[in-house]
Design a protein around this motif. Structure first.
Motif, short mmCIF file in Angstrom:
data_model
loop_
_atom_site.label_atom_id
_atom_site.label_comp_id
_atom_site.label_asym_id
_atom_site.label_seq_id
_atom_site.Cartn_x
_atom_site.Cartn_y
_atom_site.Cartn_z
N MET A 179 -15.95 -4.89 11.81
CA MET A 179 -14.74 -4.26 11.41
C MET A 179 -14.66 -4.20 9.97
SD MET A 179 -10.71 -4.99 11.81
CE MET A 179 -10.65 -6.43 10.57
N SER A 180 -14.78 -2.99 9.59
CA SER A 180 -14.70 -2.47 8.13
C SER A 180 -13.67 -2.99 7.60
CB SER A 180 -15.22 -1.01 7.76
OG SER A 180 -13.97 -0.26 8.04
N ALA A 181 -13.53 -3.30 6.03
CA ALA A 181 -12.35 -3.64 5.36
C ALA A 181 -11.24 -2.53 5.25
CB ALA A 181 -12.67 -3.93 3.94
N GLN A 182 -11.71 -1.22 5.44
CA GLN A 182 -10.78 0.01 5.53
C GLN A 182 -10.55 0.53 6.81
OE1 GLN A 182 -13.34 -0.24 3.47
NE2 GLN A 182 -14.76 1.58 3.69
N GLU A 183 -10.79 -0.14 7.73
CA GLU A 183 -10.98 0.32 9.14
C GLU A 183 -9.65 1.12 9.64
OE1 GLU A 183 -11.91 -0.98 13.80
OE2 GLU A 183 -10.96 -2.57 12.44
N ASN A 184 -8.33 0.67 9.07
CA ASN A 184 -7.37 1.42 9.53
C ASN A 184 -7.10 2.79 9.06
OD1 ASN A 184 -5.79 -0.60 11.34
ND2 ASN A 184 -6.50 -1.68 9.73
N LEU A 185 -7.70 2.79 7.59
CA LEU A 185 -7.58 4.18 6.90
C LEU A 185 -8.74 4.90 7.32
CD1 LEU A 185 -6.88 2.77 3.29
CD2 LEU A 185 -5.65 4.25 4.50
N MET A 186 -9.57 4.48 7.71
CA MET A 186 -10.67 5.44 8.25
C MET A 186 -10.15 5.91 9.72
SD MET A 186 -12.98 5.59 6.15
CE MET A 186 -13.96 6.54 6.99
N ASN A 187 -9.61 5.10 10.63
CA ASN A 187 -9.19 5.55 11.82
C ASN A 187 -7.97 6.66 11.54
OD1 ASN A 187 -10.65 4.15 13.25
ND2 ASN A 187 -9.04 2.17 13.49
N TRP A 188 -7.21 6.65 10.46
CA TRP A 188 -6.18 7.45 10.32
C TRP A 188 -6.96 8.87 9.80
CZ3 TRP A 188 -5.40 10.13 5.32
CH2 TRP A 188 -4.45 10.72 5.45
N ILE A 189 -8.09 8.79 9.12
CA ILE A 189 -8.92 10.22 8.79
C ILE A 189 -9.24 10.56 10.12
CG2 ILE A 189 -10.93 10.99 7.79
CD1 ILE A 189 -10.78 9.05 5.68
N LYS A 190 -9.61 9.98 11.21
CA LYS A 190 -10.00 10.65 12.54
C LYS A 190 -8.90 11.17 13.26
CE LYS A 190 -13.75 7.07 13.19
NZ LYS A 190 -14.33 6.02 13.91
N LYS A 202 -18.43 -3.04 -0.51
CA LYS A 202 -19.33 -3.90 0.58
C LYS A 202 -20.75 -4.06 -0.20
CE LYS A 202 -21.06 -3.53 5.18
NZ LYS A 202 -21.31 -2.70 6.35
N THR A 203 -21.31 -5.23 -0.08
CA THR A 203 -22.37 -5.58 -0.31
C THR A 203 -23.40 -5.32 0.86
OG1 THR A 203 -21.78 -7.15 -1.73
CG2 THR A 203 -24.18 -7.14 -1.25
N GLU A 232 -1.22 -0.13 3.98
CA GLU A 232 -0.51 -1.49 4.15
C GLU A 232 -1.39 -2.50 4.81
OE1 GLU A 232 2.19 -2.60 2.38
OE2 GLU A 232 2.28 -0.58 1.53
N SER A 233 -1.89 -2.10 6.14
CA SER A 233 -2.97 -3.03 6.66
C SER A 233 -4.09 -3.30 5.97
CB SER A 233 -3.17 -2.46 8.01
OG SER A 233 -1.87 -2.30 8.94
N ASP A 234 -4.70 -2.46 5.35
CA ASP A 234 -5.90 -2.61 4.79
C ASP A 234 -5.91 -3.08 3.41
OD1 ASP A 234 -7.41 -1.60 7.23
OD2 ASP A 234 -7.48 0.51 6.35
N LYS A 235 -5.08 -2.94 2.61
CA LYS A 235 -5.02 -3.02 1.04
C LYS A 235 -5.30 -4.68 1.03
CE LYS A 235 -0.16 -3.74 -0.02
NZ LYS A 235 1.14 -3.15 -0.62
N VAL A 236 -4.87 -5.63 1.91
CA VAL A 236 -5.27 -7.01 1.70
C VAL A 236 -6.83 -7.15 1.67
CG1 VAL A 236 -3.09 -7.93 2.70
CG2 VAL A 236 -5.44 -7.34 4.05
N ASN A 237 -7.59 -6.21 1.86
CA ASN A 237 -8.98 -6.47 1.91
C ASN A 237 -9.55 -5.61 0.62
OD1 ASN A 237 -9.06 -7.50 4.51
ND2 ASN A 237 -9.05 -5.42 5.49
N ALA A 238 -8.65 -5.04 -0.10
CA ALA A 238 -9.35 -4.28 -1.19
C ALA A 238 -9.19 -5.07 -2.47
CB ALA A 238 -8.30 -3.11 -1.63
N PHE A 239 -10.22 -4.88 -3.16
CA PHE A 239 -10.41 -5.73 -4.50
C PHE A 239 -9.40 -5.13 -5.68
CE2 PHE A 239 -13.72 -2.66 -5.71
CZ PHE A 239 -13.51 -2.62 -7.28
#
Length: 283
Positions: free
Chosen positions: A1-12, A86-87, A59-66
């Motif tokens: 699962m990517s850190a921004q998975e919910n935002l990417m699903n929203w784009i879809k 992502k490294t 809101e779901s993804d921002k906890v994974n953002a730096f």
């Protein structure tokens, strides 16, 4: 699962809606054909459900953002920017930046995503090391430089697909919220100092050329024709900012022939994000 998975699903979800305005730019390095950057711009008009889904995904993804920036709009907390990194296996950094803009006048919501591959941002690489988060926070200058580069990437997109607007920004040009040049509905709009009179000129464009040199500097040239005007533009922008030099040649044929050659400086934005006053009298 990517850190921004919910935002990417929203784009879809936005991709499925044919009434959502969307621009996608996939840039590759000319020499190697490897991915360089991937840009998506989405504009929502009268789509409250998609706007709410976007806020929930954020809101779901921002906890994974730096890096996260929120702002209050009409009494409601609204996303402004979040950055993910992502490294990869080869130790390079893939960085994804989401920028959000809410126009209170038109109630339009715009989201721009810029994904940069093989990032050379050494400060970012340090930040990804959890033990260095506190001691290696980006300096103010680095944050400013980063924001300028993101503005440059957006300007590249809108200059290439003829959806840009320019607002003058130099000491020689007095501020006037009617001053504007840019594209709306695939036509060139000239107002104020760009038109050299009090009307709003709607012009057709031909010979549009967009070039990027090895250093990343951009030159755009084109000719235009209106009801009582003809002319040309040369727009140049150096890599690292959305600040441009504009050279305009404009000829007025009515009521008498006049010729002007003008040099301006200003900033490039998506035309639908430019805050200016449209003139009612249109030619």
């Amino acid at each position: 699962m990517s850190a921004q998975e919910n935002l990417m699903n929203w784009i879809k979800e936005c991709e499925k809606d044919k009434f959502v305005d969307m621009t996608v730019i996939d840039n590759k390095i000319p020499e190697t054909k490897k991915p360089d950057s991937y840009i998506v711009k989405i504009t929502l008009k009268e789509k409250p459900q998609l706007v709410e889904l976007m806020r929930k995904a954020y809101e779901s993804d921002k906890v994974n953002a730096f890096s996260v920036i929120d702002k209050r709009v009409n009494g409601v907390m609204f996303p402004s920017r979040c950055i993910f990194a992502k490294t990869e296996v080869d130790k390079t950094i893939t960085e994804t930046v989401f920028d959000f803009y809410y126009d209170t006048k038109t109630s339009e919501t715009t989201m721009t995503m810029i994904r940069t591959f093989d990032s050379n941002n050494q400060e970012l690489k340090k930040t990804l090391n959890k033990s260095n988060i506190a001691s290696n926070a980006p300096s103010k200058k680095e944050s400013v430089d980063k924001e300028k580069m993101e503005n440059y990437e957006i300007a590249k997109v809108v200059l290439s697909n003829q959806t840009f607007g320019i607002l003058p920004d130099d000491n020689r040009t007095p501020y006037n919220n009617k001053n504007f040049m840019g594209f709306e509905n695939k036509m060139l709009i000239l107002q104020g100092i760009f038109a050299r009179d009090e009307a709003r000129h709607v012009c057709a464009v031909k010979n549009y050329k967009y070039n990027v040199d090895k250093e990343g500097s951009i030159m755009v040239t084109f000719d235009f024709t209106g009801r009582i005007t003809t002319g040309s533009f040369i727009i140049t922008m150096k890599k690292g900012d959305n600040y441009v030099e504009i050279i305009e040649v404009i000829n007025q044929t009515i009521p008498s022939y006049k010729h002007f050659r003008i040099r301006f400086y200003g900033e490039v934005f998506p035309s639908d994000a430019c805050d200016y006053m449209p003139i009612v009298n249109e030619l």
